[in-house]
Design a protein around this motif. Structure first.
Motif, PDB file in Angstrom:
ATOM      1  N   UNK A   1       9.541 -13.390  22.036  1.00 14.74           N
ATOM      2  CA  UNK A   1      10.602 -13.863  23.038  1.00 14.74           C
ATOM      3  C   UNK A   1      10.981 -12.816  23.855  1.00 14.74           C
ATOM      4  N   UNK A   2      10.838 -11.457  23.238  1.00 15.31           N
ATOM      5  CA  UNK A   2      11.214 -10.342  23.786  1.00 15.31           C
ATOM      6  C   UNK A   2      10.350  -9.133  24.552  1.00 15.31           C
ATOM      7  N   UNK A   3       9.229  -9.222  24.323  1.00 15.90           N
ATOM      8  CA  UNK A   3       8.092  -8.379  25.127  1.00 15.90           C
ATOM      9  C   UNK A   3       8.005  -8.931  26.558  1.00 15.90           C
ATOM     10  N   UNK A   4       7.283  -8.016  27.378  1.00 16.62           N
ATOM     11  CA  UNK A   4       7.388  -8.361  28.922  1.00 16.62           C
ATOM     12  C   UNK A   4       6.009  -9.081  29.015  1.00 16.62           C
ATOM     13  N   UNK A   5       6.212 -10.264  29.888  1.00 19.17           N
ATOM     14  CA  UNK A   5       5.065 -10.990  30.253  1.00 19.17           C
ATOM     15  C   UNK A   5       4.253 -10.077  31.423  1.00 19.17           C
ATOM     16  N   UNK A   6       4.606  -9.141  32.049  1.00 20.16           N
ATOM     17  CA  UNK A   6       4.055  -8.472  32.898  1.00 20.16           C
ATOM     18  C   UNK A   6       3.164  -7.410  32.489  1.00 20.16           C
ATOM     19  N   UNK A   7       3.147  -7.190  31.125  1.00 22.96           N
ATOM     20  CA  UNK A   7       2.371  -6.182  30.374  1.00 22.96           C
ATOM     21  C   UNK A   7       1.139  -6.841  29.430  1.00 22.96           C
ATOM     22  N   UNK A   8       0.163  -6.278  29.558  1.00 18.48           N
ATOM     23  CA  UNK A   8      -1.057  -6.646  28.635  1.00 18.48           C
ATOM     24  C   UNK A   8      -1.550  -5.523  27.880  1.00 18.48           C
ATOM     25  N   UNK A   9      -0.661  -4.423  27.573  1.00 14.50           N
ATOM     26  CA  UNK A   9      -1.051  -3.007  27.106  1.00 14.50           C
ATOM     27  C   UNK A   9      -1.267  -3.364  25.680  1.00 14.50           C
ATOM     28  N   UNK A  10      -0.864  -4.005  24.886  1.00 19.34           N
ATOM     29  CA  UNK A  10      -1.061  -4.341  23.327  1.00 19.34           C
ATOM     30  C   UNK A  10      -2.526  -4.712  23.323  1.00 19.34           C
ATOM     31  N   UNK A  11      -2.774  -6.109  23.777  1.00 15.78           N
ATOM     32  CA  UNK A  11      -4.179  -6.491  23.631  1.00 15.78           C
ATOM     33  C   UNK A  11      -5.317  -5.566  24.313  1.00 15.78           C
ATOM     34  N   UNK A  12      -4.839  -4.835  25.532  1.00 12.24           N
ATOM     35  CA  UNK A  12      -6.108  -4.300  26.275  1.00 12.24           C
ATOM     36  C   UNK A  12      -6.253  -3.014  25.446  1.00 12.24           C
ATOM     37  N   UNK A  13      -5.301  -2.412  24.310  1.00 12.19           N
ATOM     38  CA  UNK A  13      -5.330  -1.333  23.528  1.00 12.19           C
ATOM     39  C   UNK A  13      -6.312  -1.633  22.275  1.00 12.19           C
ATOM     40  N   UNK A  14      -6.086  -2.924  21.827  1.00 11.69           N
ATOM     41  CA  UNK A  14      -6.994  -3.369  20.500  1.00 11.69           C
ATOM     42  C   UNK A  14      -8.179  -3.766  20.857  1.00 11.69           C
TER      43      UNK A  14
ATOM     44  N   UNK B   1       3.456 -11.139  25.362  1.00 13.36           N
ATOM     45  CA  UNK B   1       4.119 -12.135  24.723  1.00 13.36           C
ATOM     46  C   UNK B   1       3.072 -13.290  24.089  1.00 13.36           C
ATOM     47  N   UNK B   2       2.053 -13.487  24.869  1.00 10.25           N
ATOM     48  CA  UNK B   2       0.882 -14.401  24.391  1.00 10.25           C
ATOM     49  C   UNK B   2       0.245 -13.710  23.246  1.00 10.25           C
ATOM     50  N   UNK B   3       0.221 -12.332  23.224  1.00 17.94           N
ATOM     51  CA  UNK B   3      -0.397 -11.872  22.155  1.00 17.94           C
ATOM     52  C   UNK B   3       0.420 -11.932  20.795  1.00 17.94           C
ATOM     53  N   UNK B   4       1.565 -11.834  20.831  1.00 19.02           N
ATOM     54  CA  UNK B   4       2.463 -12.066  19.521  1.00 19.02           C
ATOM     55  C   UNK B   4       2.476 -13.652  19.342  1.00 19.02           C
ATOM     56  N   UNK B   5       2.254 -14.414  20.130  1.00 18.46           N
ATOM     57  CA  UNK B   5       2.158 -15.956  19.765  1.00 18.46           C
ATOM     58  C   UNK B   5       0.645 -15.816  18.816  1.00 18.46           C
ATOM     59  N   UNK B   6      -0.407 -15.349  19.351  1.00 23.84           N
ATOM     60  CA  UNK B   6      -1.547 -15.334  18.653  1.00 23.84           C
ATOM     61  C   UNK B   6      -1.582 -14.658  17.359  1.00 23.84           C
ATOM     62  N   UNK B   7      -0.673 -13.651  17.260  1.00 23.86           N
ATOM     63  CA  UNK B   7      -0.575 -12.882  15.788  1.00 23.86           C
ATOM     64  C   UNK B   7       0.174 -13.719  14.860  1.00 23.86           C
ATOM     65  N   UNK B   8       0.911 -14.687  15.339  1.00 27.18           N
ATOM     66  CA  UNK B   8       1.438 -15.601  14.315  1.00 27.18           C
ATOM     67  C   UNK B   8       0.539 -16.229  13.463  1.00 27.18           C
ATOM     68  N   UNK B   9      -0.642 -16.306  14.130  1.00 22.90           N
ATOM     69  CA  UNK B   9      -1.804 -16.818  13.337  1.00 22.90           C
ATOM     70  C   UNK B   9      -2.092 -16.030  12.110  1.00 22.90           C
TER      71      UNK B   9
END
Length: 441
Positions: free
Chosen positions: A327-340, A352-360
């Motif tokens: 909910x609170x992360x920026x949709x303009x950033x892909x830094x987390x998944x890019x780093x991983x 935000x999409x990364x955190x939805x996937x991480x719910x799994x």
């Protein structure tokens, strides 16, 4: 001498269970493939049938409500036919339902799509009811947890594959297919593109129907042994289950869990499409990969390093953190998944999409931990408790609709993820206190 006889008996039992476990493993793969194909289907139907986000999520409602509506009729069929023939009937129902996607796509009829999805869910209801007892009873009870985890890995691995196959069959050469691109097309051109995608949508379900009908014959004539389910037929068995708070609250915990599981797996493509993510049709695979990782961690660490209640507590806390991140992360950033995983060539996704996937990953261990905690101490009521827990699957029908309505009313899909927070909080309550209750007083 007695030790050698014991080892020989164990080896024979292992061999005798190998074929049934292989057949059931194949069925669990089918469960996963059919179930998690919905995550890719939702954004496509949203465009093809000109739906809003709330309407599109009737895909999950039609599919999962079948578990509740058809549970009793399918159990009656199973009682008459036996487990093996019941599995064959379930596969046949699914095969016919897959074929209904052909007229649904050609006519562009959303109600017919929903009818087909309900049929798939109905077939899966009898398959789930028939196959789950095998996982527990086909081998030693002390290794049942390991077998459950293995089936979970097979199921979610199919969930990784399904969106990739679907996207490859439907979107090949149509990388610019999204709601914004379709809206910019003129009338005839727009109709032509929608017709092409609708025709492509038919192919995955034709292949699925062919495979399902082949499996009907395979299961029908396979040497699967019949098992005794130990179900109680007396009225005390049907009413006495309500005396056990751990199983009632466990069913509610599973209701919440299946709801958030479906949200994480089936709305991620819808959310990604709203953000303009190019590979939105395959985003369900990201959630499924994280779930497989979660199951593997469960096999490695439960109960050797961590107890079932502790694993459930950690799952609930991690789920809450994922909701806040989405909910609170920026949709303009892909830094987390890019780093991983950016180095691997796998496309990164907005945070935000990364955190939805991480719910799994966060909730992967909820199902395998709630079941033993809820059934503990039920004795002769175990069969009734199991049936009640299965009813918790209805959360996959109801909670995603609430997600869709919140997103539609608020004007932002991401706000729908707030509905997952109370679900995780209830799971946390069950982990800390609910599973310990043995009376309502």
């Amino acid at each position: 001498m007695s030790t050698a006889i014991s080892q020989s008996a164990a080896t024979a039992a292992s061999r005798s269970s190998l074929l049934p476990m292989s057949v059931i493993g194949m069925l669990f793969f089918i469960f996963g493939f059919v179930t998690w194909l919905n995550g890719s289907l939702i954004p496509f139907l949203k465009i093809l049938c000109d739906l809003n986000g709330f309407e599109a999520l009737f895909v999950t409602f039609a599919f999962y409500i079948a578990y509740t509506v058809m549970a009793l009729p399918m159990s009656l069929i199973l009682r008459r036919t036996g487990y093996r023939d019941g599995m064959a009937i379930g596969l046949a129902i699914m095969g016919v339902s897959a074929l209904i996607f052909i007229p649904a796509a050609q006519l562009g009829s959303y109600p017919i799509f929903l009818l087909a999805l309900f049929g798939l869910g109905a077939g899966l209801t009898i398959l789930q009811t028939a196959s789950n007892p095998y996982v527990v009873k086909i081998g030693p009870v002390e290794s049942a947890a390991t077998r459950i985890a293995i089936m979970g890995i097979i199921n979610k691995s199919a969930g990784v594959l399904a969106p990739l196959v679907f996207t490859a069959l439907v979107l090949s050469g149509l990388s610019d297919f999204n709601s914004q691109a379709v809206a910019q097309l003129a009338g005839a051109e727009r109709e032509a593109m929608l017709a092409e995608v609708a025709n492509r949508l038919v192919m995955p379900y034709i292949y699925m129907a062919a495979l399902l009908f082949l499996l009907v014959g395979f299961v029908k004539f396979s040497p699967l042994p019949e098992i005794e389910d130990g179900a109680s037929e007396n009225s005390e068995g049907r009413s006495g289950i309500w005396k056990f708070p751990q199983v009632i609250l466990g069913a509610l915990a599973l209701f919440a869990y299946v709801g958030v599981e479906v949200i994480a797996g089936d709305t991620i493509g819808l959310y990604g499409e709203s953000l303009g993510v190019a590979n939105f049709g395959s985003l369900t695979s990201y959630t499924m990969v994280f779930m497989v990782i979660g199951y593997l961690l469960g096999v490695l660490f439960i109960p050797r390093r961590i107890s079932q209640p502790s694993a459930l507590t950690g799952s609930a806390v991690a789920g809450c953190l994922c909701v806040l991140g989405a909910v609170f992360s920026s949709a303009q950033s892909s830094a987390i998944s890019a780093a991983i995983w950016g180095w691997s060539g796998i496309p990164p996704v907005p945070d935000p999409v990364f955190f939805v996937a991480l719910m799994g990953l966060a909730h992967a261990l909820v199902w395998p931990t709630v079941w033993p905690l809820a059934l503990e101490g039920l004795g002769k009521f175990t069969a009734q408790g199991s049936a009640l827990l299965i009813m918790g699957i209805a959360g996959g029908a109801v909670i995603p609709l609430a997600f869709g309505k919140i997103g539609e009313v608020s004007g932002a899909v991401v706000n729908g993820y707030w509905i997952a927070l109370p679900c995780y909080l209830f799971i946390l309550y069950y982990a800390l206190k609910g599973h310990k209750l043995r009376s309502w007083k």
